[in-house]
Design an enzyme around this catalytic site. Sequence first.
Site, PDB file in Angstrom:
ATOM      1  N   GLU A 198     -34.992 -16.560  -9.916  1.00  0.00           N
ATOM      2  CA  GLU A 198     -35.753 -15.644  -9.065  1.00  0.00           C
ATOM      3  C   GLU A 198     -36.883 -14.975  -9.831  1.00  0.00           C
ATOM      4  OE1 GLU A 198     -33.049 -13.253  -6.729  1.00  0.00           O
ATOM      5  OE2 GLU A 198     -32.294 -15.067  -5.760  1.00  0.00           O
TER       6      GLU A 198
ATOM      7  N   ARG B  44     -30.906 -15.428 -23.619  1.00  0.00           N
ATOM      8  CA  ARG B  44     -30.662 -16.799 -24.055  1.00  0.00           C
ATOM      9  C   ARG B  44     -30.905 -17.755 -22.891  1.00  0.00           C
ATOM     10  NH1 ARG B  44     -27.623 -17.916 -28.127  1.00  0.00           N
ATOM     11  NH2 ARG B  44     -26.228 -16.137 -27.900  1.00  0.00           N
TER      12      ARG B  44
END
Lengths: 316, 727
Positions: B687, B610
């Site tokens: 990241e 999500r």
Amino acid sequence: MRSFTYERASTPAQAAASVSSRQGAKFIAGGTNLLDLMKLEIETPTHLVDVQDLGLDQIERTEDGGLRIGALVTNTALSAHDAVRNDYAVLTRAIAAGASGQLRNKATTAGNLLQRTRCPYFYDTDMPCNKRKAGTGCAAIGGFSRQLGVIGISEACIATYPGDMAVALRVLDAVVETVRPDGETRVIPIADFHRLWGDTPHIETALEPGELITGVTLPRPIGGQHFYQKVRDRRSYAFALVSVAAVIQSDGSGRVAFGGVAPKPWRVAEADALLPNGAKAVVERAFQGAKPTEDNKFKIPLAERALAGLIAQARS
Amino acid sequence: MEFNAPAGRNLFDDAKIVGKSTPRIDGPLKVTGTAPYAYERHDVADNQAYGYVIGSAIAKGRIRSMSLDDARRAPGVIAVVAATETDPVGTSDYNNAPLFGGREIAHYHQAIACVVAQTFEQARSAAMLIRTDYERDEGAFDLEAAAPDAPLASKAHKQGDFDAAFDAAPVKIDSRFHTADESHAMMEPHATIAAWEGPKLTLWTSNQMVNWAKESMGEILGIDAENVRVDSPYVGGGFGGKLFIRADAVMAALAARAAGRPVKVTLQRPLIPNNTTHRHATIQRIRIAASRDGHISAIAHENWSGNLNGTNGENATAQTPSLYAGPNRLIANYIATLDLPEGNAMRAPGEAPGHLALEVAMDELAEALEMDPIELRVRNEPDSAVPGRPGRKFSDRNLVRCLHEGAERFGWDKRSATPGAIREGRYLIGMGVAAGYRGAPTMASAARVRLQSDGRLIVETDMTDIGTGSYTIIAQTAAETMGIPLEKVSVELGDSLYPVAAGSGGQWGAASSTAGVYAACVNLRRAIGEKLGFDGDSATFGGGRIEAGGQSFAIGDAGELSADGEISFGEFKKEYNVASYAGHFAEVAVDIYTGETRIRRMLAVCDAGRILNPLSARSQVIGAMVMSAGAALMEELAVDPRFGFFVNHDLAGYEVPVHADIPHQEVVFLETLDPIVSPMKAKGVGELGICGPGAAVANAIYNATGIRVREYPLTLDKYLDHLPEIN
């Protein structure tokens, strides 16, 4: 930054006299380079003479059809000036390739000529540097030299003149006008303005102590196609690995100067004459006697390839 | 709240606020320049003095003497804290380099003094009067030279018989890569204001991990951590460089004690590359062998990096155990001892440089197989578990979808399989692809929610917002759970007086901290229920009202109520490999004359569960793509092995991309949910976005030119002489 005193001069001669009469005094105009260097104590002036009120901010036609640029004309104003854009486009292109909009708004024509090197060892005051402090040695020799000079350098210093504007002025055969402390004026051809380092790399120009730049004169326009190619690792806000200023005429003749390779904008008359023979011939001649390092030897083939691109563009 | 089993259907599956693009609630403060960053907190303590830090001029050795008298006599000087007069401070588990004290020098620009004065200019000017005499030692500064003798950083991972399988395979590649030392180069330099009140120390600072900072300051100064308060509500970029206490905080604390008044310190920009941490350079050797139909039979990834004390390297193999199938494997990380400044975490430590190598090696293998590089990756998609570890199932993994959807959107079918085949004017054009993999860890995270009688809600947690958008996703989560409009929620972050959250690092922050806020809100719902007489778990919270057992309340009816809550994560997660995935695409133009590479387009298709706030998640990914492009094309801290330091230690010398380098970026998030992560079913993206784009750029350069450079950054000097002849 060391403490200093400050005054605003009202005439060029007075400014020159003021700087020459005080040990360690310097002129300040836009301050885009000097203030940074003062914060690091690479420059330690005792007294600053601010020249911004001298009114040297006009661009005007000369009697012989050239252009006179006041010393205090900003990079932004100069590059945007109609006569420069139309007749000296290499200069517009060179200036636009340098620094950032904010810096160009503040940087002046005279100050830009006096821009100091970007050698990283010059900037690190814990490192030996003959330019920063005469006689201390050169940390750049044998060090990280990718950005540094390949020709016109010396055993004492391998730094470059880093600017763009002056490279264009060099192909345009500009003349620097000055006033000395005694009020006398003189003119210095741009070719003689920046010195090769020799064994005194801390002396960078032909200016005498207290001598003030009042303007730069361009000879009448020479026509041709004007190019400025700045090759760098990122697209903006970076110093040149190599730059090429060229004016190429329809018959293939022309002029070429290189930036980012030497203590001064690098132009060799005999190399100019070889332009019709192509980039290889020009660069071989212009860089005759070059002494690159392992890190920066790529600059010479890069200069050739960059010039070849401009010649191809001129022909197309 | 213990998260002990995969999340079932919950309120976030019908969310009205979470998952919707939401402008940052702290945006007005940011764009008006009124968000108070550490160095600007003039109002938090009276009588602040200015500290200026001096860095060591040698990389290794010791200080013989320091002349301090001139500095002490200089105008405005209040105190001088110098290494020769100060006992070394302690070290914590979080730092490798000594942060201050003692005569021993472990790296260039290690802090050796702090001058405190009435003004910044006075402090700086006086600092430059200090003369330090050093005894210089030889050091090890060259990774290439140290690598052959470097020991294993941890036990090598071996599976099957790599050597035999590699030898026997019909198609193989064996490549060696170099990635550069990199600087975080965040906009806001490290900065701290320190003030003592008796034994109590307050640090207003810029730090990603507030509780780590508090604990380690206790260890470093030898004081009870409970006497340390850390406040870091706004962080102007960290990228891992502010995970730990650095010299700004230590020097501010010592200087404030010496000066007897609050002291503010920032690390001046030229100190940051050498005084703080950086991403370590790596050398990587990758060998991959495959059958002719493209199934990997053997894969070896060996990685060398170096660091102070020979510990804590850049383990670039992090993604390799999980990214591709293959029965025979060898994975090893070696760590050399170097006397350069401390290498430590920088955005996707390990994976970021790992992808720069592995994903180029895959491109090479695809070429050797004469196979499309996307097809090669698809064929080597692992089964449902990590190769060789059947007990470690992938949670929700949609890498193949990322690659296929990316190919479709990017126009991958227009790529020429033959390198150097497409030219437009003076440019050679190429496309590249890379897969992206980044683990999606979670950490325990707590929060406090305080309901006001007017129905407003205040969230307090020591979570940080390092420019990522934490304020907003936390407000969204609280608003969703309590059924109130977003505007009714205010969020207070970064203060160690608040409950301990996950903090910002390792892309665990979003998933963990919002789950912690959810846990606190669930407790608040129960508390409201207890007070008003209903079951908080089964009541419906929405539109600022509560419907429970036929009754209806306004949320403010409960009056002022506060609840703490914490999410913690159970053992069941160990059965899973939880990660985020991406397909990264790039198109470049390489100037045939000068060799300059210009990126034309970039696309990332991301699978991260999500997406809590698509607007700020997209910003995170595009920022990471920029950083990865920087690593591929220009970023490098240049080592001078004679003096042992990073030479280009300012932002003129250390080039990061500018706007003109990054023309068009597109980010697509797959609509996925990962029930193994947390009740939010969300994974981090900060990241993920740096894992792969640089390799896609490198592969695009190869596709454009036919030149394969394996030494990053891919600057033009490394391939100029292989470009086509020009006349």
